[in-house]
Scaffold this motif. Structure first.
Motif, PDB file in Angstrom:
ATOM      1  N   LEU A   1       0.828  -1.198   0.000  1.00  0.00           N
ATOM      2  CA  LEU A   1       0.000   0.000   0.000  1.00  0.00           C
ATOM      3  C   LEU A   1       0.867   1.255   0.000  1.00  0.00           C
ATOM      4  O   LEU A   1       0.581   2.221  -0.726  1.00  0.00           O
ATOM      5  CB  LEU A   1      -0.917  -0.005   1.219  1.00  0.00           C
ATOM      6  CG  LEU A   1      -1.850   1.206   1.382  1.00  0.00           C
ATOM      7  CD1 LEU A   1      -2.771   1.348   0.177  1.00  0.00           C
ATOM      8  CD2 LEU A   1      -2.677   1.077   2.665  1.00  0.00           C
TER       9      LEU A   1
ATOM     10  N   ALA B   1      -6.797   4.311   6.196  1.00  0.00           N
ATOM     11  CA  ALA B   1      -7.619   3.306   5.521  1.00  0.00           C
ATOM     12  C   ALA B   1      -8.448   2.571   6.568  1.00  0.00           C
ATOM     13  O   ALA B   1      -7.986   2.330   7.692  1.00  0.00           O
ATOM     14  CB  ALA B   1      -6.735   2.317   4.761  1.00  0.00           C
TER      15      ALA B   1
ATOM     16  N   PRO C   1      -8.450  -2.325   5.837  1.00  0.00           N
ATOM     17  CA  PRO C   1      -7.711  -2.648   4.606  1.00  0.00           C
ATOM     18  C   PRO C   1      -7.494  -4.150   4.470  1.00  0.00           C
ATOM     19  O   PRO C   1      -7.345  -4.869   5.466  1.00  0.00           O
ATOM     20  CB  PRO C   1      -6.391  -1.907   4.793  1.00  0.00           C
ATOM     21  CG  PRO C   1      -6.238  -1.775   6.269  1.00  0.00           C
ATOM     22  CD  PRO C   1      -7.624  -1.616   6.818  1.00  0.00           C
TER      23      PRO C   1
ATOM     24  N   ARG D   1      -8.363   0.024  11.663  1.00  0.00           N
ATOM     25  CA  ARG D   1      -7.883   1.199  10.931  1.00  0.00           C
ATOM     26  C   ARG D   1      -6.382   1.102  10.717  1.00  0.00           C
ATOM     27  O   ARG D   1      -5.654   0.637  11.599  1.00  0.00           O
ATOM     28  CB  ARG D   1      -8.209   2.492  11.688  1.00  0.00           C
ATOM     29  CG  ARG D   1      -9.683   2.828  11.717  1.00  0.00           C
ATOM     30  CD  ARG D   1      -9.926   4.099  12.533  1.00  0.00           C
ATOM     31  NE  ARG D   1     -11.319   4.506  12.456  1.00  0.00           N
ATOM     32  CZ  ARG D   1     -12.295   3.999  13.193  1.00  0.00           C
ATOM     33  NH1 ARG D   1     -12.018   3.048  14.076  1.00  0.00           N
ATOM     34  NH2 ARG D   1     -13.533   4.423  13.049  1.00  0.00           N
TER      35      ARG D   1
END
Length: 497
Positions: A39, A59, A62, A69
């Motif tokens: 990412l 994010a 994810p 988070r």
């Protein structure tokens, strides 16, 4: 708040069950095959994320990450200062998101001070003052795991010291934020006694009669305008042999400063409850000493009173006789901090100290000179000044050395006493330090003017707990040289570079 230290790589951290995972990303981030690394690489390539300190990318749930988070936090060159900024930004962004369990993953190229910086920033950003609220909001963040890429044992000493310092900073912030009707001189004495009982310190709290017997005429003069009785607090921590000379910390404890007869303007006078920031920092430092238990001896001295304008209050033109025997003409009753400190500085002589450091919200002139970034540092000893400056840099609690040329003391001359308590507006922070210096000839001495750094105004109004981080870092650095003077007298000079 509870902190823990774990050995986790970024690839390991993605499997940690927590409310939020913060990955610190430096300029040199190489990454790997784990979901977070991929990412980071994609976000940097697309321009949606950069590593400038304070930059964040968030994010929610994810793919491949157990945390609810994920926050990518830019950490620049990976220095302690940049890591502090990154963690502070990330934790601040998560404060209202119901995050109770947080994992902060340090970069693989993190420097020695990374753990200290991460702990300090997480504690600072999550702090909430609730003591005087009828429906207090609880601190949401309850547990922070600091994940280090190498063996946790390699970072254990730094982690324990950082956790102790964070407790001390929070203790100082709590005291500083209390209103002046609660944080009285008597309350400071009670807090000192509680610390002593909890951590095995020695403590003595003196009142007006004891102070009068000692001959502290300057402290008595400031206190006489208030109905609240003064307190002179003596704390002793013994971590080395009794024969080893201590470091003495002296904290200004004006629990409310109206200016006295030389009364201050009304706007923002409420912030004068923070005028005991020096006292709070000494008590906070002792709170940290109780956790860390370093191998040296430390004495804390806190002269504490209010500065108010009643019929018995100190008047411009009054002459006081200090504990040292030197006389002082009071030209401005709002220059009271130096008056209570000078008696404490003379009292410090009896401990035959290796160094004495006074900490005070002393002058508005220091705020004009340095703002809210660095505390003002004045010192009669080069080695002591160097050690304090380096400690401040390491603790992300910086200071800046100011001059002490003899010529600055000329303005303190008066026809009616040995010295005046003010010397006019020019170089006001320096002339205040020159006043204090007249009571410090028998030991290496430093003065930290924290008028710009002890609290914040505006929407962020509140105590910062500074310079507890600096003081704790300095004291930890003195352990290896316990028994030696903090600086060589041959290197002492009266004008700072």
């Amino acid at each position: 708040m509870d902190f823990e230290l774990k050995a986790l790589t970024l690839a390991d951290a993605v499997a940690q069950k927590c409310d939020a995972l913060v990955a610190l990303v430096t300029d040199a981030f190489g990454g790997g095959a784990d979901p977070v690394s991929r990412l980071v690489q994609d976000a940097r390539k697309s321009g949606d994320f950069d590593t400038k300190p304070g930059k964040l990318l968030q994010a929610w749930r994810p793919a491949g990450v157990s945390a609810t988070r994920l926050v990518l936090a830019g950490a620049g060159d990976g220095s302690g200062k940049r890591i502090h900024a990154a963690v502070q930004a990330a934790v601040s962004a998560l404060r209202t998101k119901g995050v109770k369990r947080l994992v902060v993953c340090l970069p693989t190229d993190a420097p020695e001070g990374a753990v200290r910086a991460a702990v300090a920033a997480a504690a600072e950003a999550s702090y909430v003052f609730v003591a005087t609220k009828s429906k207090p909001e609880a601190r949401e963040l309850q547990r922070v795991t600091i994940a280090v890429p190498g063996p946790a044992a390699d970072h254990k000493a730094a982690f324990e010291a950082a956790r102790g310092a964070a407790n001390g900073i929070e203790f100082a912030r709590e005291l500083g934020n209390l209103p002046p009707n609660l944080a009285t001189p008597t309350r400071l004495g009670e807090e000192a006694k509680k610390l002593a009982k909890a951590h095995g310190f020695q403590c003595e709290v003196m009142g007006p009669k004891e102070v009068a017997r000692l001959g502290m005429g300057a402290l008595l003069g400031v206190a006489r305008g208030s109905e609240e009785p003064l307190r002179f607090i003596v704390l002793k921590y013994q971590g080395a042999a009794a024969s080893e000379p201590p470091v003495v910390l002296v904290g200004k404890g004006i629990t409310f400063d109206s200016g006295g007869i030389s009364i201050k303007p009304a706007p923002e006078m409420d912030e004068m409850k923070f005028d005991m920031g020096g006292a709070a920092s000494v008590l906070g430092t002792f709170r940290a000493l109780g956790d860390i238990r370093p191998a040296l001896n430390v004495v804390g001295l806190i002269p504490s009173c209010e500065n108010l304008p009643d019929g018995r209050a100190l008047k411009p033109g009054d002459v006081l006789t200090s504990l040292s025997g030197q006389t002082i003409e009071v030209l401005n009753t709002d220059a009271e901090g130096r008056l209570i400190l000078c008696d404490a500085l003379t009292y410090a002589e009896r401990f035959k100290p290796r160094a004495v450091i006074d900490i005070a919200t002393l002058t508005g002139a220091c705020v004009i000179a340095l703002g809210a970034v660095r505390s003002g540092l004045f010192a009669s000893d080069d080695e002591l000044a160097r050690a304090l400056h380096e400690a401040g840099e390491a603790a992300c609690d910086p200071c800046w050395r100011m001059p002490l040329d003899e010529e600055y003391g000329e303005g303190l001359k008066t026809n009616f006493a040995d010295m005046a308590n003010v010397a006019g507006r020019p170089a006001g922070a320096v002339t205040a330090a020159k006043f204090l210096q007249r009571f410090t000839a028998r030991y290496p001495w430093a003065h930290l003017d924290i008028a710009g750094t002890a609290w914040k105004g505006g929407a962020a109004k509140g105590s910062t707990g500074r310079p507890v981080g600096l003081l704790v870092q300095y004291l930890l650095g003195q352990q290896s040289s316990a028994g030696a003077k903090a600086g060589s007298g041959t290197r002492r000079r009266k004008a700072a570079a």
